[in-house]
Design an enzyme around this catalytic site. Structure first.
Site, short mmCIF file in Angstrom:
data_model
loop_
_atom_site.label_atom_id
_atom_site.label_comp_id
_atom_site.label_asym_id
_atom_site.label_seq_id
_atom_site.Cartn_x
_atom_site.Cartn_y
_atom_site.Cartn_z
N ILE A 14 9.82 75.53 58.89
CA ILE A 14 8.93 76.65 58.54
C ILE A 14 8.32 76.47 57.16
O ILE A 14 7.20 76.92 56.90
CB ILE A 14 9.65 78.01 58.69
CG1 ILE A 14 8.62 79.15 58.75
CG2 ILE A 14 10.66 78.25 57.59
CD1 ILE A 14 7.65 79.07 59.89
N SER A 36 16.22 71.07 48.13
CA SER A 36 16.52 70.76 49.53
C SER A 36 17.30 69.45 49.53
O SER A 36 17.04 68.57 48.71
CB SER A 36 15.19 70.58 50.28
OG SER A 36 15.29 70.96 51.62
N ARG A 37 18.27 69.35 50.45
CA ARG A 37 19.11 68.15 50.44
C ARG A 37 18.31 66.92 50.87
O ARG A 37 18.55 65.81 50.41
CB ARG A 37 20.32 68.35 51.36
CG ARG A 37 21.22 69.49 50.91
CD ARG A 37 22.13 69.93 52.02
NE ARG A 37 21.37 70.21 53.24
CZ ARG A 37 21.91 70.50 54.41
NH1 ARG A 37 23.22 70.54 54.53
NH2 ARG A 37 21.15 70.73 55.45
N LYS A 90 12.97 85.35 57.58
CA LYS A 90 13.68 86.17 58.56
C LYS A 90 14.66 85.30 59.33
O LYS A 90 14.39 84.10 59.48
CB LYS A 90 12.73 86.90 59.51
CG LYS A 90 11.63 86.05 60.14
CD LYS A 90 11.85 85.05 61.21
CE LYS A 90 12.81 85.19 62.30
NZ LYS A 90 12.70 84.05 63.29
N ASP A 168 16.65 84.72 67.43
CA ASP A 168 15.90 84.20 66.28
C ASP A 168 14.41 84.47 66.46
O ASP A 168 13.78 85.07 65.59
CB ASP A 168 16.21 82.72 66.04
CG ASP A 168 15.59 82.24 64.75
OD1 ASP A 168 16.23 82.36 63.70
OD2 ASP A 168 14.43 81.78 64.79
P1 NAP Z 1 15.28 74.19 59.65
O1 NAP Z 1 14.08 73.30 59.57
O2 NAP Z 1 16.41 73.78 60.54
O3 NAP Z 1 15.91 74.48 58.23
C1 NAP Z 1 15.15 74.52 57.05
C2 NAP Z 1 15.83 73.64 56.01
O4 NAP Z 1 17.00 74.28 55.55
C3 NAP Z 1 16.27 72.29 56.55
O5 NAP Z 1 15.23 71.38 56.58
C4 NAP Z 1 17.38 71.92 55.58
O6 NAP Z 1 16.84 71.23 54.47
C5 NAP Z 1 17.92 73.26 55.14
N1 NAP Z 1 19.20 73.46 55.83
C6 NAP Z 1 19.46 73.35 57.15
N2 NAP Z 1 20.76 73.57 57.40
C7 NAP Z 1 21.34 73.80 56.22
C8 NAP Z 1 22.64 74.08 55.81
N3 NAP Z 1 23.65 74.16 56.69
N4 NAP Z 1 22.89 74.24 54.52
C9 NAP Z 1 21.89 74.14 53.61
N5 NAP Z 1 20.60 73.89 53.93
C10 NAP Z 1 20.35 73.72 55.22
O7 NAP Z 1 14.86 75.65 60.10
P2 NAP Z 1 13.44 76.41 60.15
O8 NAP Z 1 12.89 76.35 61.52
O9 NAP Z 1 12.60 76.00 59.01
O10 NAP Z 1 13.97 77.91 59.99
C11 NAP Z 1 14.47 78.38 58.77
C12 NAP Z 1 14.35 79.88 58.78
O11 NAP Z 1 12.98 80.22 58.98
C13 NAP Z 1 15.14 80.54 59.92
O12 NAP Z 1 15.75 81.72 59.45
C14 NAP Z 1 14.08 80.86 60.95
O13 NAP Z 1 14.39 82.04 61.69
C15 NAP Z 1 12.87 81.11 60.08
N6 NAP Z 1 11.61 80.87 60.80
C16 NAP Z 1 11.47 79.74 61.57
C17 NAP Z 1 10.29 79.57 62.31
C18 NAP Z 1 10.06 78.35 63.18
O14 NAP Z 1 9.03 78.26 63.85
N7 NAP Z 1 10.97 77.37 63.22
C19 NAP Z 1 9.29 80.53 62.24
C20 NAP Z 1 9.44 81.62 61.40
C21 NAP Z 1 10.62 81.77 60.69
P3 NAP Z 1 17.68 70.08 53.74
O15 NAP Z 1 18.45 69.33 54.77
O16 NAP Z 1 16.63 69.26 53.07
O17 NAP Z 1 18.58 70.82 52.78
#
Ligand code: NAP
Length: 308
Positions: A14, A36-37, A90, A168
């Site tokens: 996101i 970010s890691r 969110k 989610d």
């Molecule tokens: P994501 O790509 O899986 O996670 C975002 C980043 O957070 C990862 O690239 C990772 O970065 C870090 N992360 C992941 N697991 C972690 C952990 N256990 N500890 C620490 N850092 C961690 O997820 P996303 O889709 O962007 O979603 C993140 C949030 O945005 C969620 O709450 C989701 O509901 C919301 N959201 C998502 C979307 C969508 O379309 N996907 C839309 C709207 C809102 P590093 O590995 O570099 O640390």
């Protein structure tokens, strides 16, 4: 207004899809650091943790947290304790208690806390709320169905105990319903489908009623191949309403009444800037409360295992 210097935590899906381009185009914010890691943004100082980012030389006024919700609280607590305004993706936390604790900490620290609900910033949300307020509603149904492999590729965190699974995206529907309907509604019946190998639901069937007795239903499913469906349908005395494209198109009796290019995240950052300027917070947890009710009340049905 002075430019707000922003740190971004959790450079993943996101962040790349929405936050980074929106911040780049915003007149109010400047991205000065990321934490970010694995992820980073070219040309922006990057750190592997929020602690390192806070210790860095950049002056940071506000921090956006884009990691999955189970690691959000500790980061938010730290950011608030360091005097930063905080934007939460969110859902704002894993529990209602976490968000209440953060709201209290933000108030004590004198910083703004923003629990963002991007779907509430859809182009047709305000017109839909106004249109529904002017008629008698007979029934409402939200349908949020998508392919989890497209929208959450490989995201194992989504399926862990305490994570939201299909809620989610489903919480986006609940954020829309709580924004457009004229009265409070509450859960009367729920069925949640849990894959045998997962601790979070892949589908949900929810029955609500509002305080005037109007039935409200919601169907969420992560198993829809092809195009997603993010819609609210309502039967009313003034005709059939369809709020389509996640809140970006309003149709009445098959005629398109409101649409505009999708700009939800621009709306979120404009609101975050307004909150900071006004010294206020916006930490509404109503959509999350509906999710906790569904987990509390829902009948759990095992279904076939899910693998990415
Ligand atoms: P994501 O790509 O899986 O996670 C975002 C980043 O957070 C990862 O690239 C990772 O970065 C870090 N992360 C992941 N697991 C972690 C952990 N256990 N500890 C620490 N850092 C961690 O997820 P996303 O889709 O962007 O979603 C993140 C949030 O945005 C969620 O709450 C989701 O509901 C919301 N959201 C998502 C979307 C969508 O379309 N996907 C839309 C709207 C809102 P590093 O590995 O570099 O640390």
């Amino acid at each position: 207004m002075m430019t707000i210097r922003l740190g971004l935590v959790g450079v993943g899906k996101i962040a790349h899809d929405q936050h980074i381009p929106t911040i780049a185009a915003s007149p109010d914010f400047e991205l000065v650091a990321t934490a970010s890691r694995h992820g980073s943004v070219e040309g922006t100082p990057s750190y592997s943790s929020i602690e390192e980012m806070l210790d860095g030389p950049e002056t940071i006024d506000a921090i956006t947290l884009c990691q999955p919700p189970h690691v959000r609280y500790d980061a938010a607590r730290l950011a608030i304790a360091s005097g930063k305004h905080v934007f939460l993706e969110k859902p704002p936390g894993m529990t209602l208690g976490e968000v209440a604790a953060l709201a209290e900490q933000a108030e004590t620290a004198g910083v703004s806390l923003f629990a963002s609900w991007h779907s509430r910033y859809g182009a047709a949300i305000d017109d839909t709320r106004a249109w529904l307020a002017g008629t008698t509603i007979h029934s409402v149904k939200a349908i949020w169905k998508e392919d989890v492999r497209v929208w959450h590729p490989g995201q194992e965190w989504l399926w862990e105990a305490g994570a939201l699974g299909v809620f989610d995206p489903g919480i986006n529907a609940l954020s829309v319903l709580t924004a457009i309907l004229p009265r409070r509604f509450f859960l009367t019946d729920a069925t949640l489908e849990f894959p045998e190998n997962r601790a979070a639901p892949i589908a949900a069937d929810l029955t609500y009623v509002d305080t005037a007795g109007v039935p409200v239903a919601a169907e969420f499913d992560f198993r829809q191949p092809g195009p997603h469906t993010w819609e609210v349908h309502a039967e009313t005395a003034a005709g059939t309403m369809l709020l389509a494209k996640g809140g970006n198109e309003l149709w009445i009796d098959g005629v398109l009444k409101t649409t505009a290019p999708e700009a939800e995240y621009r709306g979120l950052y404009d609101q975050f800037a307004r909150l900071i300027a006004a010294g206020k917070s916006d930490a509404d947890t109503t959509p999350l409360a509906h999710v906790t009710d569904a987990f509390l009340r829902g009948v759990r049905v095992p279904v076939e295992p899910f693998h990415y």
